[in-house]
Motif scaffolding. Structure first.
Motif, PDB file in Angstrom:
ATOM      1  N   GLU A  38     133.373  -7.505  23.561  1.00  0.00           N
ATOM      2  CA  GLU A  38     133.616  -6.538  24.643  1.00  0.00           C
ATOM      3  C   GLU A  38     133.158  -5.374  24.732  1.00  0.00           C
ATOM      4  N   LYS A  39     132.031  -5.179  24.233  1.00  0.00           N
ATOM      5  CA  LYS A  39     131.145  -3.902  24.143  1.00  0.00           C
ATOM      6  C   LYS A  39     129.888  -4.249  24.058  1.00  0.00           C
ATOM      7  N   PRO A  40     128.948  -3.695  24.537  1.00  0.00           N
ATOM      8  CA  PRO A  40     127.424  -3.950  24.586  1.00  0.00           C
ATOM      9  C   PRO A  40     127.076  -3.501  23.240  1.00  0.00           C
ATOM     10  N   VAL A  41     126.301  -4.709  22.297  1.00  0.00           N
ATOM     11  CA  VAL A  41     125.918  -4.447  20.874  1.00  0.00           C
ATOM     12  C   VAL A  41     124.496  -4.015  20.810  1.00  0.00           C
ATOM     13  N   PRO A  42     124.287  -2.908  20.095  1.00  0.00           N
ATOM     14  CA  PRO A  42     122.994  -2.350  19.769  1.00  0.00           C
ATOM     15  C   PRO A  42     122.459  -3.331  18.563  1.00  0.00           C
ATOM     16  N   ILE A  43     121.220  -3.570  18.507  1.00  0.00           N
ATOM     17  CA  ILE A  43     120.487  -4.179  17.593  1.00  0.00           C
ATOM     18  C   ILE A  43     119.216  -3.414  17.297  1.00  0.00           C
ATOM     19  N   TRP A  44     118.935  -2.771  16.174  1.00  0.00           N
ATOM     20  CA  TRP A  44     117.886  -1.828  15.878  1.00  0.00           C
ATOM     21  C   TRP A  44     117.171  -1.936  14.458  1.00  0.00           C
ATOM     22  N   GLY A  45     116.092  -1.160  14.539  1.00  0.00           N
ATOM     23  CA  GLY A  45     115.269  -1.247  13.743  1.00  0.00           C
ATOM     24  C   GLY A  45     114.025  -0.697  13.422  1.00  0.00           C
ATOM     25  N   THR A  46     112.942  -0.811  12.579  1.00  0.00           N
ATOM     26  CA  THR A  46     111.483  -0.361  12.836  1.00  0.00           C
ATOM     27  C   THR A  46     110.599  -1.478  12.757  1.00  0.00           C
ATOM     28  N   THR A  63     114.402  -8.115  24.700  1.00  0.00           N
ATOM     29  CA  THR A  63     113.207  -7.754  24.430  1.00  0.00           C
ATOM     30  C   THR A  63     112.876  -6.320  24.470  1.00  0.00           C
ATOM     31  N   THR A  64     112.259  -5.657  23.522  1.00  0.00           N
ATOM     32  CA  THR A  64     111.928  -4.270  23.723  1.00  0.00           C
ATOM     33  C   THR A  64     110.459  -4.037  22.784  1.00  0.00           C
ATOM     34  N   THR A  65     110.255  -2.776  22.883  1.00  0.00           N
ATOM     35  CA  THR A  65     108.753  -2.200  22.074  1.00  0.00           C
ATOM     36  C   THR A  65     109.116  -1.161  21.489  1.00  0.00           C
ATOM     37  N   ALA A  66     108.588  -1.208  20.200  1.00  0.00           N
ATOM     38  CA  ALA A  66     108.785  -0.036  19.177  1.00  0.00           C
ATOM     39  C   ALA A  66     108.075   0.888  19.814  1.00  0.00           C
ATOM     40  N   ASP A  67     108.815   2.315  19.389  1.00  0.00           N
ATOM     41  CA  ASP A  67     107.987   3.733  20.153  1.00  0.00           C
ATOM     42  C   ASP A  67     106.828   4.240  19.231  1.00  0.00           C
ATOM     43  N   ALA A  68     106.477   5.234  19.437  1.00  0.00           N
ATOM     44  CA  ALA A  68     105.300   5.555  18.784  1.00  0.00           C
ATOM     45  C   ALA A  68     105.374   6.015  17.182  1.00  0.00           C
ATOM     46  N   ALA A  69     107.046   6.396  17.015  1.00  0.00           N
ATOM     47  CA  ALA A  69     107.496   6.648  15.536  1.00  0.00           C
ATOM     48  C   ALA A  69     107.751   5.075  14.780  1.00  0.00           C
ATOM     49  N   GLY A  70     107.526   3.855  15.481  1.00  0.00           N
ATOM     50  CA  GLY A  70     108.043   2.824  15.143  1.00  0.00           C
ATOM     51  C   GLY A  70     109.501   2.192  15.004  1.00  0.00           C
ATOM     52  N   ASN A  71     110.160   3.173  15.771  1.00  0.00           N
ATOM     53  CA  ASN A  71     111.456   2.665  16.012  1.00  0.00           C
ATOM     54  C   ASN A  71     111.823   1.957  17.359  1.00  0.00           C
ATOM     55  N   TRP A  72     112.851   0.923  17.034  1.00  0.00           N
ATOM     56  CA  TRP A  72     113.081   0.321  18.225  1.00  0.00           C
ATOM     57  C   TRP A  72     114.515  -0.074  18.398  1.00  0.00           C
ATOM     58  N   LYS A  73     115.093  -0.284  19.673  1.00  0.00           N
ATOM     59  CA  LYS A  73     116.552  -0.558  19.789  1.00  0.00           C
ATOM     60  C   LYS A  73     116.844  -1.413  20.992  1.00  0.00           C
ATOM     61  N   LEU A  74     117.809  -2.343  20.924  1.00  0.00           N
ATOM     62  CA  LEU A  74     117.944  -3.018  22.150  1.00  0.00           C
ATOM     63  C   LEU A  74     119.349  -3.312  22.300  1.00  0.00           C
ATOM     64  N   MET A  75     119.878  -3.675  23.330  1.00  0.00           N
ATOM     65  CA  MET A  75     121.495  -4.008  23.567  1.00  0.00           C
ATOM     66  C   MET A  75     121.652  -5.382  23.885  1.00  0.00           C
ATOM     67  N   LEU A  76     122.551  -6.127  23.209  1.00  0.00           N
ATOM     68  CA  LEU A  76     123.196  -7.249  23.566  1.00  0.00           C
ATOM     69  C   LEU A  76     124.076  -7.105  24.682  1.00  0.00           C
ATOM     70  N   ASP A  77     124.272  -7.905  25.661  1.00  0.00           N
ATOM     71  CA  ASP A  77     125.350  -7.996  26.628  1.00  0.00           C
ATOM     72  C   ASP A  77     126.877  -8.174  25.845  1.00  0.00           C
ATOM     73  N   ALA A  78     127.596  -7.494  26.324  1.00  0.00           N
ATOM     74  CA  ALA A  78     129.178  -7.412  25.643  1.00  0.00           C
ATOM     75  C   ALA A  78     129.483  -8.994  25.556  1.00  0.00           C
ATOM     76  N   MET A  79     130.186  -9.542  24.790  1.00  0.00           N
ATOM     77  CA  MET A  79     130.543 -10.919  24.352  1.00  0.00           C
ATOM     78  C   MET A  79     131.908 -10.900  24.130  1.00  0.00           C
TER      79      MET A  79
END
Length: 485
Positions: A38-46, A63-79
């Motif tokens: 019941e909350k958006p769920v972050p999934i992240w990494g490098t 889908t997302t794209t890693a930034d210039a430092a190699g970090n990325w994060k996206l959100m799964l919809d609340a479930m």
């Protein structure tokens, strides 16, 4: 090009397009974990800078794209909650498949040794005389095989670098459970039973730790209160944020429901300064998760003979009840709550008492009532106000519930009373409906009452739901306004 130059270029290319380009997950994301419902769920990494990363779970694809430092994060919809294990797939130049992922409730518990107190120690304590469950909680490890309860134990080192096996989470059983927090486990067991959803608990605690290392050091530097008291180095000793950096910050932004805290023994000589430190800790943790009202529930430390310890400062028998009062004032910070534990030490010479199953149960009832809005009783009597009537003081309480009782049927104990001279003496305390009348023949005009105002106080004053009354004093009680700095 010389052969050495060719080799160097090949090595550089391998670094860029080999291991360095792979998607890497933080340690906390692993097989068998629980995602917060019941909350958006972050999934992240490098990953490599600019690398496209795709995450699939159940029917979601993000889908997302890693930034210039190699970090990325996206959100799964609340479930909604799901007790059926599913696979979470993260793809870039490589593919990671996390298996047996559940969706339910996730809590983070932290503090010092009484939170860290392991289930293996729980299995060695004396069994309670009377139990209402099918078996004693002392024997819990023998019966714990519920795949809907998952645990993750944080150490000072295990979050420092990723784990390619993604194996940090475990079902709460066998050797993993033996090494896990007893209070945290029993909280999870009760929550799973009452909500009928999977529960994940992350424990990040360090024996003997003061509160200061759990707070980012920048918080002290920015605090108006600690700027004023900075000349007193004892107020901020150990404010290096080392546990914050090693054990808490790397967990964010893991989707969780709230925090559980059991700490204070190492700071029990403090009063107002500890409240401000708790405020810094709570606000800093909430800020890290970007949830300014995230639930924060904590445990009153137990009765213990601090005055008999060897210490560089003089500790009186009244110093612990003053700290209990200090802890109680933290509840003025919104969306917090505290459980009372004056009855949860079978030996006041023991700083690490058993009964962690009851600590977990009371924390869970607190969460059920305040976070999940269930109609449950979670508190004993709490002093509200007093008035004098001839030679008596009449006390009123909240948390009366079904009524007030003496737990053992004997006269109420640990009540003292004073007149205008301010000298407190033992008093007679009698239940009159939902009030307590306190008096003694030696004080004709009483002005103040104290209850459980001693470090060894284990009073018999309860409500009929089985919860002990909170210690208090009517004379000059500590008052904290969270907006004060």
């Amino acid at each position: 090009m010389k052969r050495s130059g060719v080799v160097a270029v090949l090595i550089l290319l391998l670094c860029c397009f080999g291991g360095y380009a792979e998607v890497v997950l933080p340690k906390i994301l692993g097989n068998g974990m629980v995602l917060q419902r019941e909350k958006p769920v972050p999934i992240w990494g490098t990953a490599a800078a600019g690398e496209k990363v795709t995450v699939k779970f159940n029917k979601q694809t993000k889908t997302t794209t890693a930034d210039a430092a190699g970090n990325w994060k996206l959100m799964l919809d609340a479930m909604p909650a799901s007790a059926k294990g599913a696979t979470l797939t993260i793809s870039g130049t490589n593919t990671i498949k996390l298996t047996d992922i559940l969706v339910g409730e996730v809590w983070l518990c932290s503090g010092q040794s009484n939170m860290l107190y392991e289930m293996r120690k729980n299995s060695k304590v004396n069994k309670p005389d009377t139990m209402t469950t099918a078996y004693s909680p002392v024997d819990e490890i023998e019966h714990a095989h519920n795949p809907q309860i998952r645990i993750f134990l944080v150490t000072q080192k295990n979050l420092a670098k990723p784990d390619s096996t993604h194996s940090g989470w475990s079902i709460a059983q066998d050797s993993a459970l033996r090494a896990f927090s007893a209070a945290g486990y029993f909280f999870a067991k009760n929550l799973n039973h009452d909500l009928n959803v999977p529960v994940g608990v992350v424990c990040a605690a360090v024996s003997g730790s003061r509160i200061e290392p759990w707070i980012p050091e920048t918080a002290f530097a920015e605090s108006p209160y600690f700027k004023r008291v900075s000349k007193d180095s004892a107020q901020v000793s150990g404010a290096d944020g080392k546990f914050w950096h090693r054990m808490i910050s790397p967990l964010a932004p893991l989707a969780i429901r709230g925090f559980l805290w059991y700490q204070g023994e190492a700071n029990m000589t403090e009063t107002v300064s500890y409240i401000h430190k708790m405020q810094l800790l709570i606000n800093s943790w909430r800020d890290a998760w970007h949830e300014p009202t995230m639930p924060f529930y904590y445990v009153e430390i137990v009765p213990y003979y601090y005055s008999k310890m060897k210490s560089t400062v003089t500790i009186s028998p009244q110093m612990l009840p003053r700290f209990w009062e200090t802890q109680s004032q933290v509840q003025n910070i919104p969306n917090t709550g505290m459980i009372i534990t004056t009855d949860l030490n079978d030996d006041v010479k023991n700083l690490h008492p058993p009964f962690k199953w009851e600590v977990g149960r009371r924390l869970e009832l607190l969460a059920l009532a305040k976070t999940y809005k269930k109609p449950v009783v979670y508190s004993g009597p709490v002093y509200k106000q007093m008035h004098s009537s001839e030679n008596k003081i009449i006390l009123e309480f909240t948390g009366v519930s079904k009524g007030l009782i003496s737990r053992d049927g004997k006269p109420l104990n640990y009540f003292t009373i004073a007149g205008t001279d301010g000298v407190f003496v033992d008093a007679n305390a009698v239940i009159k409906g939902n009030t307590i009348e306190v008096s003694t023949p030696s004080v004709s005009k009483p002005t103040a009452v104290r209850f459980a105002w001693s470090e060894d106080a284990q009073p018999n004053f309860y409500n009929k739901d089985g919860f002990p009354a909170a210690p208090f004093r009517t004379d000059n009680p500590l008052k904290f306004n969270p907006t004060d700095n």
